[in-house]
Write an enzyme that holds these catalytic residues in place. Structure first.
Site, PDB file in Angstrom:
ATOM      1  N   TYR A   1       4.293   5.368  11.290  1.00 57.87           N
ATOM      2  CA  TYR A   1       4.463   4.060  11.547  1.00 57.87           C
ATOM      3  C   TYR A   1       5.178   3.293  10.709  1.00 57.87           C
ATOM      4  O   TYR A   1       5.541   1.923  10.928  1.00 57.87           O
ATOM      5  CB  TYR A   1       3.250   3.313  12.122  1.00 57.87           C
ATOM      6  CG  TYR A   1       2.136   3.316  10.713  1.00 57.87           C
ATOM      7  CD1 TYR A   1       2.381   2.515   9.636  1.00 57.87           C
ATOM      8  CD2 TYR A   1       0.865   4.460  10.859  1.00 57.87           C
ATOM      9  CE1 TYR A   1       1.386   2.430   8.525  1.00 57.87           C
ATOM     10  CE2 TYR A   1       0.148   4.318   9.791  1.00 57.87           C
ATOM     11  CZ  TYR A   1       0.105   3.488   8.735  1.00 57.87           C
ATOM     12  OH  TYR A   1      -0.557   3.518   7.807  1.00 57.87           O
TER      13      TYR A   1
ATOM     14  N   ARG B   1       0.784  -1.133   0.094  1.00 60.87           N
ATOM     15  CA  ARG B   1       0.221  -0.043   0.085  1.00 60.87           C
ATOM     16  C   ARG B   1       0.987   1.159  -0.038  1.00 60.87           C
ATOM     17  O   ARG B   1       1.445   1.639   0.989  1.00 60.87           O
ATOM     18  CB  ARG B   1      -0.895   0.049   1.263  1.00 60.87           C
ATOM     19  CG  ARG B   1      -2.071   1.016   1.230  1.00 60.87           C
ATOM     20  CD  ARG B   1      -2.592   1.016   2.655  1.00 60.87           C
ATOM     21  NE  ARG B   1      -1.742   1.881   3.417  1.00 60.87           N
ATOM     22  CZ  ARG B   1      -1.751   1.860   4.632  1.00 60.87           C
ATOM     23  NH1 ARG B   1      -2.320   0.888   5.470  1.00 60.87           N
ATOM     24  NH2 ARG B   1      -0.733   2.619   5.540  1.00 60.87           N
TER      25      ARG B   1
ATOM     26  N   HIS C   1      -3.876   4.206   4.560  1.00 58.43           N
ATOM     27  CA  HIS C   1      -4.914   3.306   4.595  1.00 58.43           C
ATOM     28  C   HIS C   1      -6.185   4.003   4.088  1.00 58.43           C
ATOM     29  O   HIS C   1      -6.934   3.395   3.577  1.00 58.43           O
ATOM     30  CB  HIS C   1      -4.959   3.011   6.116  1.00 58.43           C
ATOM     31  CG  HIS C   1      -6.158   2.058   6.524  1.00 58.43           C
ATOM     32  ND1 HIS C   1      -6.468   0.771   5.909  1.00 58.43           N
ATOM     33  CD2 HIS C   1      -7.199   2.274   7.189  1.00 58.43           C
ATOM     34  CE1 HIS C   1      -7.355   0.347   6.184  1.00 58.43           C
ATOM     35  NE2 HIS C   1      -8.339   1.143   6.841  1.00 58.43           N
TER      36      HIS C   1
END
Length: 390
Positions: free
Chosen positions: A293, A280, A284
């Site tokens: 993160y 990805r 998100h």
């Protein structure tokens, strides 16, 4: 018509065994990140120039849908958007492997699969704008409504596939009749109880369903290594059906593997787990900040595996496209972007009472009471008419 091999033979464990880990040497791949065509003993096939150009067009236009929707959200025109940046090959490969009679159960990110099934992208924007509760007719496209509840669609897909068995459209040998179901979900959803229950039912009843997992490495902010001790595709063997891992940034391999898995299901040979190993590259959703993160180095390394760039390199290197073709696709993408921008902004707000219209085939007493109560509330505003705006 000569039936193609399903690609899933008795040596399944040997071909897709424990050595196929971490996107390693046994990863099913037909097109390398450098745009080199390679071959696989189980899943190789020839692609026409027209097919290859079609894959390229689909991926470019799907990426444009994604970037335009992200921009619309940033400008306050959408409440949220689930990005698919970097996952175009996994979605287009799987989407183009479908036959018209096959049925799709998506999550909330399958914009490329929706494109392949003929769903108007503006209908997708309507969902995220909050003016459409999923108003497209699923059976018109054999594409179910987007599912927000994580993993729930795998149970829906399995139940639908079991219904196909009972309708006699599986294993008849008629390519225009035999059908299969594909359920899309992510690596995070694979940890949900619903998904594992779907595996149990599908295996027990030999349901004609393909479980297509886009392993994009992140369940929102949770990395894949915190979700599983083994590669995801190996879980399938514990339930009694085959699992395979394919390069999810390789549209050719994704197409070939999904096509084989769907044919296996149509033939009455039961479920298959396909793990599309991808990344990805975006967030998100537009509410997420992935820089909190994950490392930028990881993102940069995956950019070198970009699914669109590798196919373009292959097309150019083999003289299958000219600059005129690429310019035409870019112009089509620009026109699509304009259509989405203007169409999104022009969407009318729904009449408040319309939310009750398509909940059940027949209005229930409880729902009627809720509708009546809300209508009374609306009428309490001066100058307001029931069902109108205020």
């Amino acid at each position: 018509m000569t039936q193609q091999s399903s690609g899933f033979g008795p040596d399944l464990v040997e071909v897709f065994g424990p050595s196929q880990q971490d996107g390693g040497p046994e990863l099913i791949q037909l097109l390398t990140p450098e745009g080199e065509r390679v071959h696989h003993p189980e899943f190789d096939r020839d692609f026409s120039a027209e097919e290859l150009r079609g894959f390229y067009r689909d991926m470019v236009l799907t990426r444009r849908i994604d970037t335009e929707a992200t921009a619309l959200q940033r400008h306050g025109e959408l409440g949220i958007w689930a990005q698919l940046l970097g996952q175009e090959a996994a979605q287009i490969g799987a989407g183009r492997a479908l036959r018209p009679q096959d049925y799709v159960f998506p999550t909330y990110r399958e914009h490329g699969v929706a494109w392949c099934k003929g769903v108007d992208p503006l209908r997708l924007l309507g969902l995220f704008r909050g003016v459409d509760q999923g108003g497209w007719e699923p059976d018109a496209h054999n594409f179910a409504l987007y599912t927000i509840v994580i993993g729930a669609q795998t149970l829906h897909a399995t139940g639908y596939a079991m219904g196909m068995q009972r309708d006699g459209v599986v294993g008849t040998g008629d390519p225009d009749r035999d059908a299969a179901v594909i359920a899309h979900f992510g690596d995070g959803a694979s940890s949900q109880g619903d998904v594992n229950e779907a595996f149990i039912f599908a295996a027990s009843y030999n349901a004609p369903v393909v479980f297509f997992c886009q392993n994009n490495q992140w369940a929102i902010s949770e990395p894949i290594e915190r979700q599983t001790r083994i590669p995801l595709y190996q879980r399938a063997l514990g339930f009694g059906f085959p699992g395979v891992r394919v390069d999810g940034n390789d549209v050719l391999a994704t197409y070939a593997v999904t096509q084989a898995a769907l044919q296996r299901a149509r033939d009455g040979q039961g479920p298959t787990f396909v793990e599309a190993y991808t990344y990805r590259m975006g967030a998100h959703t537009t509410t997420d900040d992935p820089t909190r993160y994950r490392l930028s180095d990881d993102v940069e390394s995956w950019k070198l595996k970009d699914p669109i760039a590798r196919l373009e390199v292959y097309l150019r290197r083999n003289g299958l496209v000219e600059n005129d073709f690429l310019a035409t696709i870019q112009a089509e993408a620009d026109e699509l972007g304009h259509t989405l921008r203007e169409g999104c902004k022009a969407m009318p707000d729904p009449a408040p009472l319309s939310m009750f219209d398509h909940v059940y085939a027949e209005m229930t007493p409880e729902l009627q009471a809720q509708r009546d109560g809300f209508a009374t509330y609306l009428e309490s505003f001066e100058g307001s008419a029931a069902g109108g705006h205020h």
